[in-house]
Every structure is written in C-alpha cells, then in structure tokens.
Design a protein around this motif. Structure first.
Motif, PDB file in Angstrom:
ATOM      1  N   LEU A 115       0.827  -1.202   0.000  1.00  0.00           N
ATOM      2  CA  LEU A 115       0.000   0.000   0.000  1.00  0.00           C
ATOM      3  C   LEU A 115       0.863   1.254   0.000  1.00  0.00           C
ATOM      4  O   LEU A 115       0.514   2.273  -0.610  1.00  0.00           O
ATOM      5  N   GLY A 116       2.021   1.182   0.636  1.00  0.00           N
ATOM      6  CA  GLY A 116       2.905   2.335   0.705  1.00  0.00           C
ATOM      7  C   GLY A 116       3.567   2.687  -0.613  1.00  0.00           C
ATOM      8  O   GLY A 116       4.050   3.806  -0.784  1.00  0.00           O
ATOM      9  N   VAL A 117       3.608   1.723  -1.552  1.00  0.00           N
ATOM     10  CA  VAL A 117       4.232   1.991  -2.851  1.00  0.00           C
ATOM     11  C   VAL A 117       3.218   1.921  -3.990  1.00  0.00           C
ATOM     12  O   VAL A 117       3.600   1.905  -5.163  1.00  0.00           O
ATOM     13  N   ALA A 118       1.945   1.867  -3.653  1.00  0.00           N
ATOM     14  CA  ALA A 118       0.900   1.827  -4.687  1.00  0.00           C
ATOM     15  C   ALA A 118       0.966   3.098  -5.523  1.00  0.00           C
ATOM     16  O   ALA A 118       0.978   4.210  -4.989  1.00  0.00           O
ATOM     17  N   GLY A 119       1.006   2.935  -6.819  1.00  0.00           N
ATOM     18  CA  GLY A 119       1.164   4.096  -7.695  1.00  0.00           C
ATOM     19  C   GLY A 119      -0.125   4.668  -8.214  1.00  0.00           C
ATOM     20  O   GLY A 119      -0.112   5.684  -8.908  1.00  0.00           O
ATOM     21  N   SER A 120      -1.243   4.026  -7.891  1.00  0.00           N
ATOM     22  CA  SER A 120      -2.522   4.511  -8.397  1.00  0.00           C
ATOM     23  C   SER A 120      -3.589   4.371  -7.326  1.00  0.00           C
ATOM     24  O   SER A 120      -3.466   3.551  -6.400  1.00  0.00           O
ATOM     25  N   LEU A 121      -4.628   5.157  -7.466  1.00  0.00           N
ATOM     26  CA  LEU A 121      -5.729   5.112  -6.506  1.00  0.00           C
ATOM     27  C   LEU A 121      -6.410   3.755  -6.532  1.00  0.00           C
ATOM     28  O   LEU A 121      -6.752   3.193  -5.486  1.00  0.00           O
ATOM     29  N   GLY A 122      -6.601   3.196  -7.726  1.00  0.00           N
ATOM     30  CA  GLY A 122      -7.265   1.903  -7.829  1.00  0.00           C
ATOM     31  C   GLY A 122      -6.507   0.809  -7.109  1.00  0.00           C
ATOM     32  O   GLY A 122      -7.098  -0.023  -6.397  1.00  0.00           O
TER      33      GLY A 122
END
Length: 427
Positions: A115-122
């Motif tokens: 979650l900390g490196v998620a690059g998009s809202l989806g």
C-alpha cells in the motif's frame, strides 16, 4: 445464568493441572500458547492498525474524494466481517485451521507495505480491501485455535490476555507510523517500516504451528467439551453438520442488541473536533488511550468471567449506555472520559464476548459459530454507527435516551440465556 456445581470445580481444577503439565501432548503449556499467540496478534495489529491510522490521508493524497474514502473504508470493514460466514464453515469442514490462519495473516502483512508503494488510486483501494479480507480469512480459525487452549487456562482469562496483547499492538502501530511519517514526510517509508513486525508475526506463527500442530488436545486433556454446550437431540448428526445450539442464537440476539446501541469512535471524535474540545492531532493520542482502557477492561472482565460466568457481560450494556451520556458532553473532561469508557467497552467486546462463544458451541462447529458471530457483530455495529450518527445530528438527549433503552433491552436478552447452558470455564 449459572455457574458450575461445587463438586465439578475440583474436577475442573484437576483437568487444568493435567493440561498445564503436558499440554495434552500439544508440545507447549496452554498459557504459553495463549501468550505466544497474543504476541502474534500484537505484531499483526502493529501492522494493520498502523496502516488504518493513515488510510484516509493516503487515499486522499492519491486523489480520492471524501465520499470515496468513506466507501472504501466501509467496504473494507464489510470485507473483514461478511466473508467469515464462508471462512468459518470452511475451517470446520476441512480442519485446516492453521492453514487459514497463516494464509490470512500473510495476506494482511503483504498488503500493507505494498500500500505504501501503490502508484494509483485503484491499486491502493484494492490493497485496503485485501488487508481486511485477510482478517476475515484468519479470524474464525484463529479464534478456534485459541479457544482450545483457553479450555485449560480459563476462557475469560485466556481471551483477555490475548486481547490485551492485541491492544498493545494497536497502540504501538499508529504511534510508530505517525513518528516515521513526521520524520520522513512520506507514506512509503511509514508503511514500509511495517514489514519488520509483519515478517516477525509470520515467522512466530509458523514456529507456533510446528510446536503445537493440534491445539485441540488442550481441550481434550482439560475435559472441557462442555455437555451443557450441546443441545439435546434424538440422533447425533455428523460433527460438521450439527446445528448451532439454541443458546448461541439467544446470545447472538443479545449481541445484536448491545452492538446496535454502541456508539462508534468516529462519531465521538467528530463531536470532539466539532465542538473544539480537542485538536485534530490530539484525537489519535486519545485513540491510543482508548486502546489501553480496552486492554485493562478485557483483563478485568476476563478474570471475572472465569469466576462468575456470563453475568460478567452485564458490564457491556452498562458501559455502552454510559458512552453517549459522557462522550457527547460539551466539556473536555466528560467527553474524554466517554471515549475511554468506549475503549473499555470495546475491550469487553473483543475478549469476553468472544470467550463465551467457545463455551456455548462444541469444538466441531466453533469456527462456523465464530464466523456467524462476526457477521452479527459487523451488521449490528454498522447499524449502531448509523443510528447514533443520525440521532446525533438531531438531538443528543434523544441519542442518549435511545441508547439507554437499547442497552436495557440487551440486558433482558442476556438474562434469557437459560441456567446450565453456559458455565464459566475455570475457577
């Protein structure tokens, strides 16, 4: 609501000593198992409560609206509860309690750092929900594994110690994330640091599984498969298809009532900010205080439950009724006191309330019962949040009066659990 006959208590104590000496061949003394399992939960709470403390701001930083944040977090809570209706029976049918527990924990501790490196809202929204699904997968199996050991330690005390350790993680996690976020200013490092407790939780859980592959032996050794927990029937069905006892459904009705009249911390914190009683930065600190209050309450009521039985749960409706009367005051001291009482009530809910399920339902159907029970708690909590939130917007006195009435009805339902159906585990 009765207690054990005096003649039976000595037999129970003898069974305790037998189970404690050898763990029924389980490879570890029952209390050690409870404590180590509690440390697993402490580490897991460190991870997911740390993440939940910043979920809203994180999603907002990726472009989410307030409505979307509400929908995603609400869906996450549903995902943590409703699937237990499937994972509970699955655990009972397959007997893979350890496998489901480990798989659920693994999904949680993997989702949070990603979650900390998620690059998009989806992607972030998907990971928020995946973390909650992990809790749904593991919880019925975890509670069943724990229930076997608490047959020897005492249901109330065993679940209470586990919950107290769990709450310690719920305090440390958010404070750690807040500290890292303050230093680095980034969500990635703040969530990335949670890899460490997550890996430790999985390693410890695997070690525990190798030491105690069959915790059911604790319950066999203690002889606590209570005859009172079984409904009389003309013919015994297959273990996996036994109906849940009538006493369990009465207890579920009590739980529905008391949780429907339970104020959420979201509404309490909204009041604190709206009336300028606390600053926004002080609200998470108060939340940590409520977790400590919950840990203390779980220990006290767990000890009492093993002494006097189900009557101990009278404390839950009483505490829940006091929350809005104090928490929605216009002065700081009573409002803070109301939040701490809320934490104490939550501690009872998460420990002693769960302990009684194990005394009501025989082992072959216990994971199913925990799955159903979690769904009951989830739906009732959602209704309670909606009810108290709506009434708060209309009239605080009406809110207080309604909650008191609902909790009075819950006390009546608790009294209808017939004597002899449930007994305290150990005295």
């Amino acid at each position: 609501m009765g207690t054990d006959p005096a003649g039976r208590r000595q037999a129970d104590r003898t069974a305790d000593r037998t189970a404690g000496q050898g763990g029924g061949g389980a490879g570890m003394r029952p209390w050690r198992f409870v404590v180590w399992f509690g440390i697993v939960s402490l580490l897991a709470d460190f991870v997911y409560e740390g993440a939940r403390s910043i979920t809203g701001p994180l999603l907002a930083s990726l472009g989410a609206s307030a409505t979307l944040v509400g929908v995603v977090t609400g869906a996450g809570e549903a995902a943590a509860l409703v699937p237990r209706l499937l994972s509970g029976p699955l655990a009972d049918r397959t007997g893979r309690y350890w496998g489901l527990a480990i798989g659920g924990y693994a999904l949680t501790v993997a989702s949070v750092p990603l979650l900390g490196v998620a690059g998009s809202l989806g992607a972030a929204c998907t990971l928020v929900i995946a973390e909650r699904v992990g809790k749904a997968v593991r919880s019925p199996a975890k509670d069943t594994l724990l229930s076997h050991a608490t047959a020897a330690t005492g249901r109330g005390r065993g679940f209470a110690v586990h919950e107290a350790l769990d709450q310690v993680g719920a305090v440390i996690g958010p404070l750690t994330v807040a500290a890292v976020l303050a230093v680095t200013g980034g969500y990635g490092p703040a969530l990335g640091v949670l890899v460490v407790p997550g890996a430790a939780a999985l390693g410890l859980l695997w070690w525990l599984r190798t030491r105690v592959p069959d915790p059911g032996r604790y319950e066999s050794a203690s002889g606590s498969a209570s005859e009172a927990a079984r409904e009389p029937a003309p013919a015994a069905p297959a273990p996996g298809r036994q109906p849940l006892p009538r006493a369990f459904w009465v207890y579920a009705a009590f739980t529905t009532a008391t949780m429907t009249g339970f104020t959420t911390y979201g509404v309490l914190s909204f009041h604190l900010i709206r009336h300028h009683l606390l600053t926004a930065s002080a609200v998470p600190v108060l939340y940590a205080g409520t977790m400590l209050a919950g840990a203390l309450a779980s220990l006290v009521t767990g000890w009492l439950y093993d002494r006097v039985g189900p009557r101990t749960l009278v404390a839950l409706p009483v505490l829940a009724a006091a929350v809005p009367a104090l928490g929605f005051a216009d002065a700081v001291a009573p409002a803070v006191a109301g939040a701490l009482v809320w934490g104490a009530a939550l501690g009872v809910q998460e420990s002693t309330l769960r302990a009684m399920v194990a005394d009501l339902v025989p082992a072959p159907r216990r994971a199913t019962a925990y799955g159903v029970f979690a769904a009951v708690v989830g739906v009732a909590t959602l209704a309670g949040g909606a009810l108290t939130g709506a009434l708060y917007a209309v009239s605080v006195p009406a809110l207080v009066a309604t909650v008191i009435a609902v909790q009075a009805a819950a006390l009546v339902l608790l009294a209808t659990v017939r004597p002899g159906r449930v007994r305290p585990s150990r005295g």
